[in-house]
Enzyme design. Structure first.
Site, PDB file in Angstrom:
ATOM      1  N   LYS A  70      50.014  51.376  42.174  1.00  0.00           N
ATOM      2  CA  LYS A  70      49.145  52.423  42.735  1.00  0.00           C
ATOM      3  C   LYS A  70      48.503  51.988  44.057  1.00  0.00           C
ATOM      4  O   LYS A  70      48.537  52.721  45.033  1.00  0.00           O
ATOM      5  CB  LYS A  70      47.997  52.769  41.768  1.00  0.00           C
TER       6      LYS A  70
ATOM      7  N   ARG B 196      43.072  37.855  40.885  1.00  0.00           N
ATOM      8  CA  ARG B 196      42.074  38.782  40.342  1.00  0.00           C
ATOM      9  C   ARG B 196      41.605  38.270  38.986  1.00  0.00           C
ATOM     10  O   ARG B 196      42.411  37.873  38.150  1.00  0.00           O
ATOM     11  CB  ARG B 196      42.706  40.178  40.166  1.00  0.00           C
TER      12      ARG B 196
ATOM     13  N   ARG C   7      43.601  46.093  29.179  1.00  0.00           N
ATOM     14  CA  ARG C   7      43.654  47.168  30.175  1.00  0.00           C
ATOM     15  C   ARG C   7      44.789  48.140  29.861  1.00  0.00           C
ATOM     16  O   ARG C   7      44.677  49.338  30.062  1.00  0.00           O
ATOM     17  CB  ARG C   7      43.798  46.581  31.583  1.00  0.00           C
TER      18      ARG C   7
ATOM     19  N   ARG D  80      51.061  39.220  40.441  1.00  0.00           N
ATOM     20  CA  ARG D  80      49.830  39.520  41.170  1.00  0.00           C
ATOM     21  C   ARG D  80      48.746  38.495  40.823  1.00  0.00           C
ATOM     22  O   ARG D  80      47.955  38.097  41.676  1.00  0.00           O
ATOM     23  CB  ARG D  80      49.351  40.936  40.827  1.00  0.00           C
TER      24      ARG D  80
HETATM   25  P1  AMP Z   1      42.023  48.937  39.280  1.00  0.00           P
HETATM   26  O1  AMP Z   1      41.878  48.129  40.520  1.00  0.00           O
HETATM   27  O2  AMP Z   1      42.258  50.393  39.532  1.00  0.00           O
HETATM   28  O3  AMP Z   1      43.018  48.353  38.332  1.00  0.00           O
HETATM   29  O4  AMP Z   1      40.588  48.865  38.532  1.00  0.00           O
HETATM   30  C1  AMP Z   1      40.048  47.631  38.110  1.00  0.00           C
HETATM   31  C2  AMP Z   1      38.947  47.865  37.091  1.00  0.00           C
HETATM   32  O5  AMP Z   1      37.898  48.644  37.680  1.00  0.00           O
HETATM   33  C3  AMP Z   1      39.354  48.659  35.842  1.00  0.00           C
HETATM   34  O6  AMP Z   1      39.963  47.848  34.863  1.00  0.00           O
HETATM   35  C4  AMP Z   1      37.996  49.187  35.388  1.00  0.00           C
HETATM   36  O7  AMP Z   1      37.211  48.182  34.775  1.00  0.00           O
HETATM   37  C5  AMP Z   1      37.339  49.523  36.724  1.00  0.00           C
HETATM   38  N1  AMP Z   1      37.661  50.909  37.122  1.00  0.00           N
HETATM   39  C6  AMP Z   1      38.402  51.303  38.195  1.00  0.00           C
HETATM   40  N2  AMP Z   1      38.489  52.644  38.250  1.00  0.00           N
HETATM   41  C7  AMP Z   1      37.791  53.127  37.185  1.00  0.00           C
HETATM   42  C8  AMP Z   1      37.527  54.414  36.680  1.00  0.00           C
HETATM   43  N3  AMP Z   1      38.022  55.518  37.275  1.00  0.00           N
HETATM   44  N4  AMP Z   1      36.759  54.522  35.559  1.00  0.00           N
HETATM   45  C9  AMP Z   1      36.254  53.429  34.964  1.00  0.00           C
HETATM   46  N5  AMP Z   1      36.490  52.172  35.364  1.00  0.00           N
HETATM   47  C10 AMP Z   1      37.249  52.009  36.469  1.00  0.00           C
END
Ligand code: AMP
Length: 191
Positions: A13, A133, A144, A127
């Site tokens: 994404k 990360r 996740r 990654r």
């Molecule tokens: P990502 O970088 O999109 O994988 O997001 C990393 C982390 O940020 C996720 O595992 C959640 O803990 C938090 N997060 C990101 N977007 C959301 C969302 N829309 N709602 C809730 N938590 C989020």
């Protein structure tokens, strides 16, 4: 153009969001990136978000919704935006509906990247080595994935039933996937 980009952790994404947003001249808004920036700067929002992120859980809807609302109120998002990683829950879908309809616009498309499970794990492990990360450890990755399946996957059907779902094969090289997304989106009527 108002777009959302969905897909399980590791679907690509973030990578694709940058290209798609550039192509349409709109900002890519990644909730994960905004949370990580806040964690890095040690803001109150970052301190709140970090405990959920490190456990692989979602940050509470109220916190996330408010953050997105503030971000899409900024001038650069007036002509449109691409949301990467939002909405992820049915409560967030309802909130986003309100934000968009308030401005008299509509969501043009919900793009979902589909990638098989084996490939997802490989990408996340790569990654983890590259970006370091803190939520790319094996246990947290697994959590996740579960949270995605429980809370976010059902949203695919919501957007399908509204006729705005665009499913794109996320397997293969980055530029191949980008080309598929462009081909699917360039045919959409612009709002
Ligand atoms: P990502 O970088 O999109 O994988 O997001 C990393 C982390 O940020 C996720 O595992 C959640 O803990 C938090 N997060 C990101 N977007 C959301 C969302 N829309 N709602 C809730 N938590 C989020």
């Amino acid at each position: 153009m108002r777009l959302i980009l969905m897909g399980p952790p590791g679907a690509g994404k973030g990578t694709q969001a940058t290209f798609v947003a550039q192509h349409f001249g709109i900002p890519a808004i990644s909730t994960g990136d905004i949370f990580r920036a806040n964690v890095g700067q040690g803001t109150p929002l970052g301190l709140e978000a970090q405990k959920y992120m490190d456990a692989g859980e979602y940050v509470p809807d109220e916190v996330t919704n408010k953050m997105v609302r503030n971000r899409i109120d900024e001038p650069d998002a007036k002509p449109g935006f691409l949301l990467d990683g939002y909405p992820r829950t049915t409560a967030q879908v309802a909130e986003l509906d309100g934000m968009i309809s308030f401005t008299g616009h509509r969501l043009d498309a919900a793009v979902v990247l589909t990638v098989n499970a084996e490939e997802l794990v490989q990408r996340l492990l790569q990654r983890a080595e590259k970006d370091g990360r803190t939520d790319d450890t094996e246990d947290v990755i697994r959590r996740r994935q579960e949270v995605y399946a429980e809370q976010t996957e059902p949203l695919i059907e919501v957007y399908r039933s509204r006729g705005v779902l665009v499913e794109v094969d996320g397997m293969g090289e980055v530029d191949e996937v980008t080309a598929r997304i462009f081909a699917a989106l360039d045919d959409l009527p612009q709002s």
